[in-house]
Design a protein around this motif. Structure first.
Motif, PDB file in Angstrom:
ATOM      1  N   TYR A   1       0.834  -1.202   0.000  1.00 33.83           N
ATOM      2  CA  TYR A   1       0.000   0.000   0.000  1.00 33.83           C
ATOM      3  C   TYR A   1       0.875   1.262   0.000  1.00 33.83           C
ATOM      4  N   THR A   2       1.999   1.201   0.713  1.00 30.69           N
ATOM      5  CA  THR A   2       2.930   2.332   0.695  1.00 30.69           C
ATOM      6  C   THR A   2       3.483   2.558  -0.706  1.00 30.69           C
ATOM      7  N   ALA A   3       3.756   1.478  -1.423  1.00 32.52           N
ATOM      8  CA  ALA A   3       4.242   1.612  -2.799  1.00 32.52           C
ATOM      9  C   ALA A   3       3.193   2.259  -3.691  1.00 32.52           C
ATOM     10  N   LEU A   4       1.901   1.950  -3.444  1.00 32.47           N
ATOM     11  CA  LEU A   4       0.837   2.575  -4.232  1.00 32.47           C
ATOM     12  C   LEU A   4       0.837   4.092  -4.062  1.00 32.47           C
ATOM     13  N   ALA A   5       1.233   4.556  -2.890  1.00 31.88           N
ATOM     14  CA  ALA A   5       1.266   5.996  -2.619  1.00 31.88           C
ATOM     15  C   ALA A   5       2.533   6.642  -3.135  1.00 31.88           C
ATOM     16  N   GLY A   6       3.369   5.889  -3.847  1.00 30.38           N
ATOM     17  CA  GLY A   6       4.617   6.456  -4.334  1.00 30.38           C
ATOM     18  C   GLY A   6       5.624   6.667  -3.223  1.00 30.38           C
ATOM     19  N   CYS A   7       5.491   5.867  -2.141  1.00 29.94           N
ATOM     20  CA  CYS A   7       6.411   5.960  -0.997  1.00 29.94           C
ATOM     21  C   CYS A   7       6.453   7.383  -0.440  1.00 29.94           C
ATOM     22  N   ALA A   8       5.263   7.997  -0.300  1.00 32.56           N
ATOM     23  CA  ALA A   8       5.187   9.327   0.309  1.00 32.56           C
ATOM     24  C   ALA A   8       5.637   9.243   1.758  1.00 32.56           C
ATOM     25  N   LEU A   9       6.203  10.337   2.269  1.00 32.41           N
ATOM     26  CA  LEU A   9       6.829  10.316   3.576  1.00 32.41           C
ATOM     27  C   LEU A   9       5.884   9.882   4.700  1.00 32.41           C
ATOM     28  N   PRO A  10       4.622  10.357   4.788  1.00 33.66           N
ATOM     29  CA  PRO A  10       3.763   9.896   5.877  1.00 33.66           C
ATOM     30  C   PRO A  10       3.547   8.390   5.859  1.00 33.66           C
ATOM     31  N   THR A  11       3.431   7.823   4.673  1.00 33.61           N
ATOM     32  CA  THR A  11       3.214   6.378   4.596  1.00 33.61           C
ATOM     33  C   THR A  11       4.485   5.606   4.935  1.00 33.61           C
ATOM     34  N   VAL A  12       5.643   6.135   4.558  1.00 35.83           N
ATOM     35  CA  VAL A  12       6.902   5.466   4.893  1.00 35.83           C
ATOM     36  C   VAL A  12       7.100   5.452   6.402  1.00 35.83           C
ATOM     37  N   ARG A  13       6.748   6.554   7.080  1.00 41.18           N
ATOM     38  CA  ARG A  13       6.869   6.589   8.536  1.00 41.18           C
ATOM     39  C   ARG A  13       6.022   5.491   9.171  1.00 41.18           C
ATOM     40  N   THR A  14       4.772   5.363   8.711  1.00 38.28           N
ATOM     41  CA  THR A  14       3.909   4.338   9.275  1.00 38.28           C
ATOM     42  C   THR A  14       4.419   2.936   8.941  1.00 38.28           C
ATOM     43  N   LEU A  15       4.924   2.766   7.724  1.00 38.52           N
ATOM     44  CA  LEU A  15       5.462   1.464   7.352  1.00 38.52           C
ATOM     45  C   LEU A  15       6.636   1.080   8.252  1.00 38.52           C
TER      46      LEU A  15
END
Length: 768
Positions: A283-297
């Motif tokens: 799902y993080t990859a779907l977001a283009g590895c945006a910073l908020p998603t990378v933090r949660t990942l």
């Protein structure tokens, strides 16, 4: 370690790399030794690591002192390109370059491609992941420096942007070397499929929530989201990554329940952790590895790896380890507001919600919203100078509806798309319909007059006190004096402002590039002289610079808006200012004044708070002559005088020198330093102690002209310019001419391009 990283971000300059490297080695040695010195080792590690990352980010940038560069480059489009009616904007990773451009190899550029270079032809389609050979003109990523304004230079360091570029030449000269490929190209194709399958206006939100594609959201959409406090839920947020991880864990539990024999090969808890991590990563990859998603990942990865290694790890430990992982990977992440909002939000909930498991689910949801609102409001005011009063109620409906209805339906469409396009389209239509229902409610909430307030720019002490007040409010019920905690919020909500006293006047020249916007402020009144440019393409400085600066300074209304004349670089931003703030009167030259504007006429005068104002030009019967019809304002305060002449030329200067008392302590340089103004006779009549110059850095007109600078030097005039110093605040009063703030010099940061400019003789000392 976080404290060490933060100290670097407040520094005006970075230590040399030769010093940071041994400090880092020493810090690691101390850190890995048990004992009381271990936190000190972490502090030093944060200092050294942040210094090295900051120095590296700055080393990637095109040097500002080299001016603009141009040449042919080839590279790949990164992320999703943004299309407007007459332009493309996209990130571009340079792979190779010719001539000057060879220095950009491997670096990231922000590129604009405008249609006006190729009249009569359409711009080619720019696909995500495509490779191009382009003829570019670029410059250093320098921005405008104003209170309350967007800090482009900080964003460039945070995202490692090397330069801002523009495609030059006809579109036929650009060469497409390879069609789009990779993850970003797949995201773009899926975005088109969603738009085609739904055919509903709200499909733009489905694309944002499923793929992180917010390109279709317009200014009105973002305004409603801001007013209702739901901006954090649109596009793929960290909360949605956590939801996806939970969905992955449930799938693993279901599989192990249906096939219990799997437990003999791998225990169910370990499988659930691995599945949660895998789904969150996808799902993080779907977001283009945006910073908020990378933090949660990273947070999920820490907890999952602890489970897979059979080590106990509570939520607080997981949060701490995720924070440490982010700082080790990219200490400059602390420059993003989302870093603080995401980690602080989780920390507040961990602090306040334990022991409340027995609550009713609805009460738990309400309490979580109360905690999040109280804990994050100080940070929201600090970063954005705004508060959504309707946000808590909107979030109570929006969070469960978007996260439990819209997002699952949108993701189901992505999962079904490879299997059955019809089923995928049905899922996306369900998501769009659900979002449309919520959006109708949000539009009504946004119309509530008290739904949203702008607040003045707070200081660090006000933020600390407000956070302490929030901590006090969320303590257990038995703690006494909780109503008193609200008093700790007052310094943030009503910060101390350095306002002029009676008989004094502040003159603030905003940094608007090649244009003009000046705030004249007395004890209880405010006049805005011009509103900056709003070109047909590019930045509307009225919306992006002047309005945020006025709000940051606590302005709730304007008593007068003066548009010195009708040229875009002076009047272009007026519409945005009038939309954003109540304006009692609008004045402009006769012959151009329209839409309820009154004329500024020579001889008219008024008095505010012990300060006198009068118009020196234009006279009653003068036809509209553009620059030469500029409204010329004279200001007198405690025996001191300032002159704001707009863009008048030599003929008007000569008339004023003959017929008016224009001797002034402060002069606004006419016409941005053009040779058509600032004549020797005019300067001899004005004899200013200090002059303010508003001109864009490296502007295409070559302002200020060297011959004009020579004239000011001849009369020993101190000259301050917005290009080199950012916004400038000068006070006239009993103390004389006081330079109260030069934004770039008085608020230094290591990423901020400070100094430069044309300080001839420097600013004057105040009269004693």
């Amino acid at each position: 370690m976080l404290a060490g990283v933060l100290l670097v971000q407040r520094a005006p300059s970075l230590p040399p790399a030769w010093l940071a490297v041994p400090v880092l080695v020493t810090a690691v040695a101390i850190w890995f030794r048990a004992g009381v010195w271990r936190p000190f080792g972490a502090l030093l590690a944060g200092l050294a690591l942040a210094s090295l990352h900051g120095a590296y980010a700055l080393s990637l940038q095109w040097p500002a002192e080299r001016g603009a560069g141009s040449g042919w480059v080839q590279g790949r489009v990164v992320g999703l390109p943004d299309r407007s009616p007459d332009a493309w904007r996209f990130a571009f990773r340079v792979e190779a370059g010719e001539g000057q451009a060879a220095a950009l190899a491997g670096r990231l550029l922000r590129v604009s491609w405008f249609a006006d270079h190729d009249p009569g032809q359409r711009l080619p389609e720019v696909e995500a992941g495509s490779r191009w050979r382009l003829n570019l003109r670029w410059r250093a990523p320098t921005g405008l420096a104003n209170p309350g304004g967007f800090d482009l230079e900080r964003r460039a360091v945070e995202q490692r942007i090397a330069a801002l570029a523009q495609v030059q030449g006809a579109s036929a000269q650009a060469i497409l070397q390879e069609q789009g490929r990779g993850l970003d190209a797949w995201r773009e194709r899926q975005a088109r499929h969603i738009a085609q399958a739904t055919g509903m206006p709200s499909e733009r939100f489905v694309r944002a929530l499923a793929l992180g594609d917010t390109r279709a959201l317009d200014d009105r959409d973002w305004e409603i989201l801001r007013v209702t406090g739901l901006t954090h839920l649109i596009a793929i947020s960290g909360f949605h990554v956590g939801l996806a991880a939970g969905f992955g864990a449930l799938l693993a539990r279901l599989a192990w329940w249906l096939a219990p024999g799997l437990g003999r090969h791998w225990p169910r808890p370990l499988a659930s952790a691995a599945a949660a991590l895998a789904v969150a990563a996808a799902y993080t990859a779907l977001a283009g590895c945006a910073l908020p998603t990378v933090r949660t990942l990273l947070m999920i990865a820490v907890l999952a790896l602890a489970r897979l290694s059979r080590r106990g790890s509570g939520p607080a430990t997981g949060l701490s380890l995720a924070l440490l992982a982010i700082l080790l990977a990219d200490p400059l992440a602390v420059l993003a507001p989302g870093f603080w909002l995401s980690f602080a939000g989780v920390a507040w909930l961990l602090w306040c919600l334990p022991g409340r498991e027995g609550r009713h689910p609805l009460r738990g949801l309400v309490w979580a919203q109360v905690v999040a609102t109280a804990g994050l409001s100080p940070l929201t005011v600090w970063f954005f100078r705004q508060a959504s009063l309707a946000g808590p109620l909107a979030n109570l409906a929006g969070i469960p509806w978007i996260s439990l209805v819209v997002v699952p339906a949108a993701l189901s469409g992505l999962l079904l798309a490879p299997l059955h396009e019809g089923a995928a389209g049905w899922a996306w239509r369900v998501a769009a319909a659900a979002m449309e229902l919520l959006w109708q409610l949000l539009e009504r909430v946004a119309q509530w007059p008290a739904a949203f307030v702008w607040l003045p720019e707070p200081d660090l002490a006000g933020l600390a006190l407000a956070l302490a007040g929030a901590f006090w409010l969320t303590l257990p019920r038995g703690v006494p004096g909780k109503p008193l905690a609200l008093l700790l919020w007052l310094p943030m909500l009503w910060p101390r402002q350095d306002l002029p006293a009676a008989g004094e006047v502040d003159i603030v020249q905003f940094d608007v590039g090649q244009g003009l916007a000046v705030l004249v402020r007395t004890q209880r009144h405010a006049l805005l002289y011009d509103a900056g440019p709003a070109p047909s393409r590019g930045l509307d400085t009225g919306e992006a610079v002047v309005l945020p600066a006025l709000r940051a300074m606590g302005m709730r209304r304007l008593d007068m808006l003066v548009l010195s004349h009708g040229d875009n670089d002076h009047a272009g931003g007026a519409a945005a200012v009038r939309r954003g703030l109540p304006v009692a009167r609008v004045l402009a030259p006769r012959g151009w004044a329209h839409g309820g504007m009154a004329p500024c006429l020579a001889g008219e005068r008024w008095h505010w708070d012990g300060v006198d104002f009068d118009w020196l030009h234009p006279p009653l019967h003068l036809p509209y002559l553009r620059n030469d019809s500029s409204c010329v304002l004279r200001i007198r305060a405690s025996g001191r005088q300032a002159l704001l002449p707009g863009d008048i030329g030599r003929q008007v200067e000569a008339r004023l020198a003959r017929h008016a008392d224009i001797g002034s302590d402060l002069l606004l340089v006419p016409h941005h330093g053009s040779d058509s103004s600032s004549s020797l006779d005019f300067l001899a009549a004005v004899r200013p102690r200090l002059a303010l110059l508003s001109a864009g850095r490296d502007n295409r007109f070559g302002f200020p002209k060297p011959v004009v600078l020579g004239r000011y030097a001849r009369y020993g005039v101190g000259l301050l310019d917005s290009a080199g110093h950012g916004s400038l605040r000068i006070r006239l009063g009993p103390a004389g001419v006081e330079v109260r703030e030069r934004f770039r010099l008085d608020r230094p940061r290591y990423w901020r391009h400070a100094g430069g400019g044309y300080a001839i003789g420097g600013p004057p000392e105040p009269d004693r």
